[in-house]
Scaffold this motif. Structure first.
Motif, short mmCIF file in Angstrom:
data_model
loop_
_atom_site.label_atom_id
_atom_site.label_comp_id
_atom_site.label_asym_id
_atom_site.label_seq_id
_atom_site.Cartn_x
_atom_site.Cartn_y
_atom_site.Cartn_z
N UNK A 167 0.68 -0.94 -0.08
CA UNK A 167 -0.11 -0.08 -0.11
C UNK A 167 0.89 1.14 -0.02
N UNK A 168 0.46 2.17 -0.96
CA UNK A 168 1.29 3.45 -1.17
C UNK A 168 0.99 4.36 -0.05
N UNK A 169 1.91 5.45 0.24
CA UNK A 169 1.50 6.29 1.27
C UNK A 169 0.16 7.21 1.11
N UNK A 170 -0.21 7.11 -0.22
CA UNK A 170 -1.30 8.30 -0.59
C UNK A 170 -2.61 7.46 0.22
N UNK A 171 -2.58 6.09 -0.36
CA UNK A 171 -3.70 5.11 0.08
C UNK A 171 -3.84 5.03 1.59
N UNK A 172 -2.61 4.85 2.20
CA UNK A 172 -2.75 4.74 3.69
C UNK A 172 -3.08 5.94 4.40
N UNK A 173 -2.83 7.26 3.80
CA UNK A 173 -3.23 8.53 4.32
C UNK A 173 -4.80 8.56 4.04
N UNK A 174 -5.36 8.11 3.12
CA UNK A 174 -6.68 8.25 2.72
C UNK A 174 -7.78 7.46 3.58
N UNK A 175 -6.98 6.26 3.97
CA UNK A 175 -7.69 5.39 4.99
C UNK A 175 -7.56 6.04 6.31
N UNK A 176 -6.49 6.53 6.77
CA UNK A 176 -6.38 7.19 8.17
C UNK A 176 -7.52 8.51 8.19
N UNK A 177 -7.59 9.09 6.86
CA UNK A 177 -8.60 10.21 6.72
C UNK A 177 -9.78 9.91 7.10
N UNK A 178 -10.29 8.74 6.43
CA UNK A 178 -11.64 8.09 6.46
C UNK A 178 -12.13 7.72 7.93
N UNK A 179 -11.02 7.27 8.63
CA UNK A 179 -11.18 7.17 10.21
C UNK A 179 -11.51 8.35 10.92
N UNK A 180 -10.56 9.17 10.45
CA UNK A 180 -10.56 10.47 11.17
C UNK A 180 -12.04 11.47 11.00
N UNK A 181 -12.69 10.79 10.32
CA UNK A 181 -14.20 11.77 10.10
C UNK A 181 -14.81 11.07 10.93
N UNK A 182 -14.62 9.78 11.74
CA UNK A 182 -15.43 9.26 12.65
C UNK A 182 -15.45 10.37 14.05
N UNK A 183 -14.22 11.06 14.14
CA UNK A 183 -14.36 11.92 14.98
C UNK A 183 -15.48 13.11 15.03
N UNK A 184 -15.93 13.28 14.04
CA UNK A 184 -17.10 14.33 13.65
C UNK A 184 -18.39 13.59 13.94
N UNK A 185 -18.14 12.20 13.80
CA UNK A 185 -19.39 11.24 14.03
C UNK A 185 -19.67 11.33 15.58
N UNK A 186 -18.62 11.10 16.16
CA UNK A 186 -18.53 11.00 17.60
C UNK A 186 -18.98 12.43 18.25
N UNK A 187 -18.58 13.53 17.82
CA UNK A 187 -19.22 14.83 18.23
C UNK A 187 -20.79 15.08 17.79
N UNK A 188 -21.14 14.32 16.87
CA UNK A 188 -22.59 14.40 16.68
C UNK A 188 -23.48 13.68 17.66
N UNK A 189 -22.95 12.46 17.97
CA UNK A 189 -23.57 11.53 19.06
C UNK A 189 -23.58 12.13 20.37
N UNK A 190 -22.32 12.94 20.66
CA UNK A 190 -22.30 13.65 22.03
C UNK A 190 -23.36 14.85 22.05
N UNK A 191 -23.43 15.43 21.07
CA UNK A 191 -24.18 16.88 20.96
C UNK A 191 -25.86 16.32 20.86
N UNK A 192 -26.11 14.91 20.31
CA UNK A 192 -27.42 14.59 20.46
C UNK A 192 -27.77 14.34 21.81
N UNK A 193 -26.76 13.77 22.64
CA UNK A 193 -27.26 13.13 24.10
C UNK A 193 -27.16 14.37 25.09
N UNK A 194 -26.64 15.34 24.78
CA UNK A 194 -26.47 16.69 25.61
C UNK A 194 -27.49 17.79 25.60
#
Length: 409
Positions: free
Chosen positions: A1-28
């Motif tokens: 796997x080249x570095x661009x593909x690895x970075x893309x995968x990490x970026x897609x995982x990173x988007x879950x931080x925003x999902x976590x924020x949405x769940x948190x704001x829904x609860x509060x």
């Protein structure tokens, strides 16, 4: 796997931080505003992505010769260069966090459409300019300013913009009494808020490595275990420190203050997660675990800043801690550390001033041309019904509406 593909995968995982924020704001938020809270999170993701695509990426990747502002013409509206796509995606995942901070701070009383404009401007202009200064060949970068994962660029900017939003919109009805005292307005779903914190906790490391990879010459995938370990240690130390502080301060463990402490620890380690050792990560987490819950209480009771999500304390407070902490690592001599610490402090002031100036101008214009705050009757009934004609729990929420006659008029 080249570095661009690895970075893309990490970026897609990173988007879950925003999902976590949405769940948190829904609860509060309260049940009567919870469906609209999730809708706003989805809409924020939409307009934030478009704002960064249209202009933000062109600013951040401009490589401006003056170090202050520039626009990369080939990255405006529809840049399709596959060589930079992974880096653009990684920084988009970071930029989207800032808009979510403001959305959470203005929850339960801000109108829907103006806040979408705010999210677009934050993602398309404010954060990218700060990012150019720090991550591009900007003037702060040239001075030696270090911010690995956005403690200042993303979190401080988001927290400062949230302060401006709260000041312009005002507190929720019934939050503060005439004598200056504050009333607690608890969220309706503590487990959902906890789920959001857990999602952020386990994906934060990927977000930081993705940002480091996007802002450096190449992705160093071997950095991932080190950064994730620092994230877990900082968040864990912050969580325990916040529990201890709550026990001494209130005589019991407070769930939301503990959650705020954990996320504050994640924000605080973001400035130097790539350089810090594990013991330094624990120390930074412990500091954030005490300071962030204290700020959450102080800003509410003394500052009269009604921030349901506590994002101002978490992100602005944690961002300041993380940015200053970055000045203490990676330098061999005491003199060099003091010099870089001065640069870090200068960067904090400059980035905060940028966020204050641009966000105040934005909210001033919005207040002149549109209605920022919902009507009192709509706020009483809940913005789910008033703005979206929907409820998160229709089988359980009341159907007799106090403001029925006002609506008919």
């Amino acid at each position: 796997m080249n570095s661009a593909a690895a970075l893309g995968i990490l970026a897609m995982i990173a988007l879950w931080v925003r999902v976590g924020m949405a769940f948190y704001q829904f609860g509060i938020v309260r049940a009567k505003n919870s469906a609209g809270s999730v809708l706003r999170a989805v809409a924020d993701l939409c307009v934030g992505s478009l704002g960064f695509w249209a202009l933000g990426g062109a600013i951040l990747f401009s490589g401006s010769s003056n170090g202050v502002f520039g626009i990369h013409s080939s990255l405006v509206f529809g840049a399709d260069d596959v060589d930079v796509a992974a880096g653009v995606l990684a920084l988009l995942a970071a930029v989207l966090i800032a808009g979510g901070i403001v959305t959470g701070a203005a929850a339960e009383r801000a109108h829907f459409v103006p806040m979408l404009v705010v999210s677009a401007v934050i993602s398309g202009l404010i954060v990218p300019v700060a990012g150019l200064w720090v991550w591009g060949d900007g003037w702060l970068h040239r001075l030696g300013f270090h911010d690995a994962g956005g403690a200042s660029v993303v979190h401080l900017v988001g927290g400062v913009c949230a302060v401006v939003a709260v000041k312009f919109i005002g507190p929720r009805e019934g939050k503060y009494n005439r004598d200056g005292s504050s009333n607690a307005i608890p969220g309706h779903n503590v487990p959902m808020a906890a789920a959001g914190v857990l999602i952020m906790f386990v994906t934060w490391g990927a977000y930081l490595v993705a940002v480091v990879g996007a802002t450096s010459a190449r992705l160093d995938i071997s950095l991932l275990p080190h950064v994730v370990m620092n994230v877990l240690l900082a968040g864990g130390a912050a969580g325990i420190a916040s529990l201890v502080w709550c026990q001494f301060r209130f005589g019991k463990a407070d769930a939301f203050l503990m959650y705020g402490g954990v996320v504050g620890g994640l924000v605080a380690i973001s400035g130097a997660a790539d350089l810090a050792g594990t013991r330094f990560a624990v120390l930074v987490g412990m500091v954030a675990g005490v300071v962030v819950p204290y700020l959450m209480v102080a800003l509410d009771l003394r500052g009269r800043l009604d921030d349901p999500a506590g994002g101002i304390a978490i992100h602005a407070g944690g961002g300041v801690i993380g940015t200053l902490a970055a000045g203490f690592v990676g330098h061999a001599t005491f003199g060099m550390r003091m010099k870089i610490l001065g640069v870090q402090g200068l960067g904090l002031l400059a980035i905060a001033a940028l966020a204050i100036g641009l966000s105040m101008g934005l909210f001033f214009v919005l207040k002149k041309v549109t209605r920022l705050r919902a009507r009192e009757a709509d706020e009483f009934d809940g913005l789910d019904l008033a703005e979206h004609d929907i409820g998160a729990y229709p089988d359980f929420q009341q159907t007799m509406i106090k403001s029925y006659h006002l609506r008919e008029m």
